[in-house]
Design an enzyme around this catalytic site. Structure first.
Site, PDB file in Angstrom:
ATOM      1  N   ASN A 170       0.873  -1.174   0.000  1.00  0.00           N
ATOM      2  CA  ASN A 170       0.000   0.000   0.000  1.00  0.00           C
ATOM      3  C   ASN A 170       0.914   1.228   0.000  1.00  0.00           C
ATOM      4  OD1 ASN A 170      -1.738   2.074   0.514  1.00  0.00           O
ATOM      5  ND2 ASN A 170      -2.641   1.180   2.354  1.00  0.00           N
ATOM      6  N   ARG A 254      -2.659  -2.077  -3.362  1.00  0.00           N
ATOM      7  CA  ARG A 254      -3.824  -1.195  -3.205  1.00  0.00           C
ATOM      8  C   ARG A 254      -3.676  -0.080  -4.237  1.00  0.00           C
ATOM      9  NH1 ARG A 254      -4.790   3.566   0.194  1.00  0.00           N
ATOM     10  NH2 ARG A 254      -7.019   3.728   0.563  1.00  0.00           N
ATOM     11  N   HIS A 343     -12.403   4.130   0.211  1.00  0.00           N
ATOM     12  CA  HIS A 343     -12.394   3.225   1.373  1.00  0.00           C
ATOM     13  C   HIS A 343     -13.157   1.934   1.064  1.00  0.00           C
ATOM     14  CE1 HIS A 343     -12.035   6.888   4.298  1.00  0.00           C
ATOM     15  NE2 HIS A 343     -10.834   6.417   4.010  1.00  0.00           N
ATOM     16  N   ARG A 404     -10.635  17.846   6.368  1.00  0.00           N
ATOM     17  CA  ARG A 404     -11.479  18.056   5.182  1.00  0.00           C
ATOM     18  C   ARG A 404     -12.897  18.451   5.592  1.00  0.00           C
ATOM     19  NH1 ARG A 404     -10.267  12.371   2.436  1.00  0.00           N
ATOM     20  NH2 ARG A 404      -8.423  12.186   3.728  1.00  0.00           N
ATOM     21  N   GLU A 551      -7.484  -3.680   6.014  1.00  0.00           N
ATOM     22  CA  GLU A 551      -7.397  -3.566   4.553  1.00  0.00           C
ATOM     23  C   GLU A 551      -6.342  -4.498   3.967  1.00  0.00           C
ATOM     24  OE1 GLU A 551      -7.333   0.664   5.363  1.00  0.00           O
ATOM     25  OE2 GLU A 551      -8.534   0.979   3.569  1.00  0.00           O
TER      26      GLU A 551
END
Ligand code: AMP
Length: 565
Positions: A170, A254, A343, A404, A551
């Site tokens: 990743n 990923r 996600h 954000r 993940e």
């Protein structure tokens, strides 16, 4: 065409056919397209054909006279269904419907008999994989084998029929995370991270699996050197777990953006590399780094298959009404401006893990998965399929995050650009790096500090916490409406796993919707390691769970599945 041939050549009864024979088979059959919810086979009709799914998903559904329906199988690309030639023509006892827009090959009986039926072992091969429609209790096929896998029904334990050593990569802008899984000997599982790539003080932090950490200082390094450091530690004569790179069965990468093209993981070839490169325009901060790792990995291990697992992939089965913005249609057609969602690897994992823990079939559940970390998003997972998610074209839409803003009136942007004379760069920095709970509270993007501030009476920290939970609660309500109900809700990632305050504030007032927390468990339960905690009270109609996301494991699972396919 070559992708179709590749797929067909992996279908057991067709394995011995040459390319010319497969092409001939396709020419003698029909290729059909089914829209979502379109009927492929009607109950009660005879269907003297063999179907093979080429793209999308079909479901085999049993109905009774009282209109109750249950899914018997989910059919994915490569899966077969139909009524194998048997001399008698019986009515289908089930329906076959399209879950997503799907393409399937329809081979008439007589074509099958003529071209394949006479070959040695073909009828056994057909019987072992074909979902039969005239006797659902005898329904076979890969879909059922998956469901029969019991406790590890979704393969999250990485139980593979063949032992596999999977490296998961990743790669971000300044870090490279890795996981190594040995499905034959779990004591060899390893993980680690190379941090501070591209700046001073680069270092590798390796976890040898005994609870300790090994740190190697690397100085100022680029992504290539970071990858080489991972290889070195995995092949190290003392703490390594492989002799050399040829021991690795497959590498799972990923990849953040797969556009509209990739809903499933793919084995990487030159075409896939070019496509990921093309998609860099949609994810300029992520895809280039993912690609750098893929190229390095292919150069170091040319004979090891590499698989791309896309963070957008799980959401690509959302219906068009959930992913379209109400802009002129040409923006979607010409520039791909639509909602993609992110996600996805985590949301998919959380839904499957929740179903596994509850010993339920994910195909029977409506689940809301809340991934609440530095970046946060929420998804509506309806019977295993993501039908809506909070992030959009970019990971800026949706929930309030660390820095954000999440959802904001686009008119506010226009207003600020006009009255404050703000340019593109300034707006970008404002919305992505200076907003969220950091912007609101003025304290931090770290939720622990926001909660500390709120406990000490800081008004803006408390406001940030309330805005965060209010936004999440709105999405939960909306997704219950989208799915027509809810069975399970999952909290995960740093905040979801560890913040009782966020969980209780979010669920406040939702008892009418069947969501009620057991206060003591919510307050003191800790979703660490493999633990899944059930936060719901006895009265709660909805199961509310907290768990860690994984993940790396999900990418390894998808890599094994892609290689098996
Ligand atoms: P992640 O991106 O999953 O690593 O999550 C990072 C976020 O989780 C950060 O905002 C952390 O502040 C937050 N976090 C970690 N531990 C806790 C905790 N005990 N309580 C509240 N938030 C936490």
């Amino acid at each position: 065409m070559s992708e179709v041939l590749q797929l067909l050549s992996d279908v057991p009864p067709l394995r011995d056919l040459s390319t010319a024979e497969l092409e001939n088979l396709i020419r003698s059959s029909d290729v059909r397209i089914a829209s979502p919810e379109g009927v492929v086979v009607r109950k009660g009709r005879s269907w003297p054909r063999i179907g093979i799914v080429l793209a999308g998903e079909l479901e085999v559904v049993a109905t009774d006279d009282g209109d109750s329906r249950s899914r018997v199988s989910l059919l994915e690309p490569g899966d077969m269904f139909g009524q194998p030639p048997s001399g008698k023509q019986s009515a289908s006892e089930v329906e076959v419907l399209a879950v997503t827009e799907s393409v399937y090959l329809m081979i008439p009986w007589y074509t099958w008999e003529e071209m394949i039926g006479s070959r040695d072992g073909s009828s056994e091969a057909l019987a072992s994989v074909c979902v039969t429609l005239d006797a659902p209790d005898r329904t076979r096929g890969r879909a059922q084998a998956r469901a029969a896998a019991g406790a590890d029904r979704y393969g999250l334990g990485l139980s593979s029929s063949r032992p596999a050593k999977i490296l998961v990569i990743n790669c971000g802008s300044s870090s490279l995370k890795y996981n190594f899984y040995d499905t034959h000997d779990r004591s060899n599982d390893r993980e680690g991270i190379v941090e501070r790539i591209g700046i001073e003080g680069g270092r590798l932090v390796h976890r040898p699996g005994d609870g300790t950490k090994v740190i190697r200082e690397l100085g100022r390094i680029n992504h290539d050197v970071a990858f080489e450091a991972v290889v070195e530690v995995l092949t190290d004569s003392e703490m390594g777990v492989i002799r050399d790179l040829s021991d690795i069965t497959g590498v799972g990468h990923r990849v953040v953006h797969g556009g509209s093209k990739y809903s499933d993981p793919v084995v990487i070839d030159d075409d896939v590399v070019s496509e990921i490169e093309r998609l860099c325009s949609l994810a300029p901060l992520h895809n280039p780094h993912n690609l750098a790792a893929i190229r390095k990995s292919m150069a170091l291990m040319p004979q090891v298959p590499q698989v791309a697992v896309f963070d957008t992939g799980f959401h690509q089965r959302m219906p068009a009404h959930a992913y379209m913005y109400a802009l002129p249609y040409s923006f979607y057609e010409q520039q791909g401006i639509r909602r993609y969602g992110f996600h996805g690897i985590s949301h998919n994992y959380l839904a499957l893990r929740a179903a596994s823990c509850l010993e339920r079939d994910v195909a029977d559940l409506r689940i809301i998965t809340c991934h609440l970390g530095n970046g946060s998003s929420v998804s509506a997972v309806d019977r295993g399929r993501s039908v809506d998610t909070s992030m959009g074209l970019t990971p800026l839409e949706g929930l309030v995050m660390g820095t954000r803003s999440g959802d904001i009136d686009p008119g506010a942007m226009l207003h600020m650009a006009r009255t404050n004379d703000m340019g593109f760069e300034e707006l970008d920095s404002l919305l992505n790096r200076k907003s969220g709970v950091l912007g609101l509270s003025g304290i931090s993007n770290d939720f622990r500090e926001i909660e500390d501030g709120a406990r000490q009476g800081n008004r803006l920290a408390l406001l940030a916490l309330h805005v965060f939970c209010h936004r999440l609660r709105k999405y939960i309500g909306a997704y219950i409406a989208v799915m027509g109900g809810l069975d399970v809700m999952v909290f995960s990632a740093g905040i979801g796993e560890r913040s009782p305050w966020v969980r209780s504030l979010t669920c406040q007032g939702l008892s009418e919707l069947g969501i009620e927390l057991e206060d003591r468990v919510n307050r003191y339960g800790y979703a660490g390691g493999d633990e899944v905690i059930d936060l719901s009270s006895k009265k709660s109609r909805v199961k509310v769970l907290a768990m860690q996301t994984d993940e790396g494991r999900m990418i390894a699972r998808e890599t094994i599945r892609a290689l098996d396919r």
